[in-house]
Design a protein around this motif. Structure first.
Motif, PDB file in Angstrom:
ATOM      1  N   ALA A 208      28.869  36.342   8.148  1.00 52.90           N
ATOM      2  CA  ALA A 208      28.172  35.062   8.035  1.00 52.90           C
ATOM      3  C   ALA A 208      27.906  34.693   6.455  1.00 52.90           C
ATOM      4  N   THR A 209      27.922  33.521   5.993  1.00 54.85           N
ATOM      5  CA  THR A 209      27.555  33.216   4.647  1.00 54.85           C
ATOM      6  C   THR A 209      26.122  33.635   4.255  1.00 54.85           C
ATOM      7  N   THR A 210      25.850  34.397   3.376  1.00 58.52           N
ATOM      8  CA  THR A 210      24.689  34.645   3.056  1.00 58.52           C
ATOM      9  C   THR A 210      24.452  34.791   1.613  1.00 58.52           C
ATOM     10  N   PHE A 211      25.750  34.861   0.798  1.00 59.86           N
ATOM     11  CA  PHE A 211      26.014  34.774  -0.754  1.00 59.86           C
ATOM     12  C   PHE A 211      26.911  33.891  -1.017  1.00 59.86           C
ATOM     13  N   ASP A 212      26.591  33.068  -2.139  1.00 57.58           N
ATOM     14  CA  ASP A 212      27.629  32.066  -3.041  1.00 57.58           C
ATOM     15  C   ASP A 212      28.141  33.064  -3.899  1.00 57.58           C
ATOM     16  N   LEU A 234      30.708  35.566 -13.674  1.00 58.63           N
ATOM     17  CA  LEU A 234      30.209  35.673 -12.321  1.00 58.63           C
ATOM     18  C   LEU A 234      29.171  34.756 -12.108  1.00 58.63           C
ATOM     19  N   HIS A 235      29.349  33.920 -11.021  1.00 60.81           N
ATOM     20  CA  HIS A 235      28.242  32.987 -10.690  1.00 60.81           C
ATOM     21  C   HIS A 235      27.669  33.633  -9.192  1.00 60.81           C
ATOM     22  N   HIS A 327      26.753  40.386   2.816  1.00 58.24           N
ATOM     23  CA  HIS A 327      27.586  40.406   1.832  1.00 58.24           C
ATOM     24  C   HIS A 327      28.748  39.413   1.647  1.00 58.24           C
ATOM     25  N   THR A 328      29.374  39.488   0.809  1.00 58.68           N
ATOM     26  CA  THR A 328      30.602  38.675   0.491  1.00 58.68           C
ATOM     27  C   THR A 328      31.352  38.965  -0.701  1.00 58.68           C
ATOM     28  N   GLU A 329      32.453  38.482  -0.971  1.00 63.25           N
ATOM     29  CA  GLU A 329      33.666  39.238  -1.538  1.00 63.25           C
ATOM     30  C   GLU A 329      34.522  38.085  -2.226  1.00 63.25           C
TER      31      GLU A 329
END
Length: 348
Positions: A208-212, A234-235, A327-329
């Motif tokens: 699930a999208t929790t970080f941009d 890094l944004h 998390h996201t990558e």
């Protein structure tokens, strides 16, 4: 110094935050302040969740659906919070004051949250939960004990496990022949044993999208001295269901043949953007106090150590330290990753 620290904590003892209450109850129990210890545990009891002889505590604000670790029974923060409450119940200096009846209900719940390898959802909750379980085991330890645990299926399967003082710390296991199936567990004798059913299978992680997270290089194209050094930008911002994260971690892998410019990285720490950092030959790890809905930008310089042809993209991973399911990558390429090199090297 300890006395002044406790006085400072006493001023915060009227908090309604469950996690903070659990930490304070544990602290005052260790300090022997039974009045505050008892008051905090009474307050925590109002927020507890009880079912089937088990007791635990839940966070008020849940993360978005699908962000929890797919192997975990419960959220990392709830395991850690419940473990601290257990430590609080067991923390008074005199063993006789420990509420072992309530503690046993918490132990039942914590034991059910362990993964097949004995840990929990993350490193942090595993450390605290194992500390709490170990303290409970020490307080309830008895040199005597001899019992047999029998597992039966509706068919012909039957397996007996004998537990006594000589093998009480030894893992005993057997493969169940029928899945799905119905099994019964019976015991005879005297003692304590943990029986756990472990299903081993592979599932794709929930997402699930929790970080941009956006990663840029400056320059973007292979111009000038871009092969020798370039800036990595890094944004990052939090886009989940809470107002802010816990401590957040940015793990930045570098393209093969490149090193971080230590001076430019440490400027992030000097400016207060980063709480702590770790540098290695091919990775930069940034520890952030938290991320909010407001975008934050982190920039440092990357320098070429030796030329490498056909560079592959490098990855950046961003996650909540206490809620690892959030998390996201993102991937990025060096500006000159596809440009021909005058020397040959190893590809990434």
């Amino acid at each position: 110094m300890v006395s002044k620290a406790l006085q400072c904590l006493q001023k915060s003892s009227n908090t309604t935050d469950i996690y903070t209450q659990a930490l304070l109850a544990y602290s005052f129990g260790l300090a022997g302040d039974m009045q505050l210890w008892s008051a905090l545990l009474d307050s925590l009891a109002q927020y507890s969740t009880s079912s089937g002889g088990q007791l635990h505590w839940e966070r008020k604000v849940k993360p978005l659906p699908g962000t929890e670790s797919f192997w975990a029974q419960a959220l990392s923060a709830e395991v850690e919070m419940t473990a601290y409450v257990l430590l609080a119940y067991l923390s008074p200096p005199k063993e006789a004051t420990a509420d072992l009846a309530t503690a046993s209900q918490i132990v039942r719940w914590l034991s059910k949250q362990q993964n097949p390898y004995g840990g929990f959802a993350s490193t942090q909750d595993t450390v605290v939960a194992l500390q709490a379980l170990a303290k409970y085991a020490a307080l309830t330890y008895s040199a005597s004990g001899d019992m047999t645990v029998t597992v039966k299926s509706r068919g012909s399967f039957q397996q007996e496990f004998h537990v006594d003082n000589s093998n009480r710390l030894v893992l005993q296991q057997a493969t169940l022949p029928e899945i799905p199936g119905e099994y019964t567990v019976t015991t005879r004798g005297q003692g304590c044993a943990l029986v756990q059913l472990t299903l081993r299978y592979n599932l794709p992680p929930k997402s699930a999208t929790t970080f941009d997270l956006r990663v840029e290089t400056d320059p973007k194209e292979c111009t000038g001295n871009a092969r020798v050094h370039f800036s990595l930008i890094l944004h990052a911002r939090y886009s989940g269901g809470r107002s802010a994260t816990n401590m957040a971690i940015l793990e930045v892998k570098l393209p093969s043949g490149y090193l971080p410019d230590k001076k430019s990285v440490r400027k992030l720490e000097d400016k207060g953007l980063v709480k702590k950092l770790e540098l290695s030959a091919d990775e930069v790890i940034l520890y952030l106090d938290q991320l909010t809905k407001e975008e934050r930008t982190f920039t440092f310089i990357v320098e070429q150590d030796f030329p490498v042809e056909n560079l592959k993209p490098a990855t950046v991973r961003l996650y909540d330290y206490y809620e690892t399911g959030e998390h996201t990558e993102a991937e990025y390429s060096a500006p000159c990753s596809s440009a021909p090199s005058t020397e040959k090297g190893n590809s990434r």
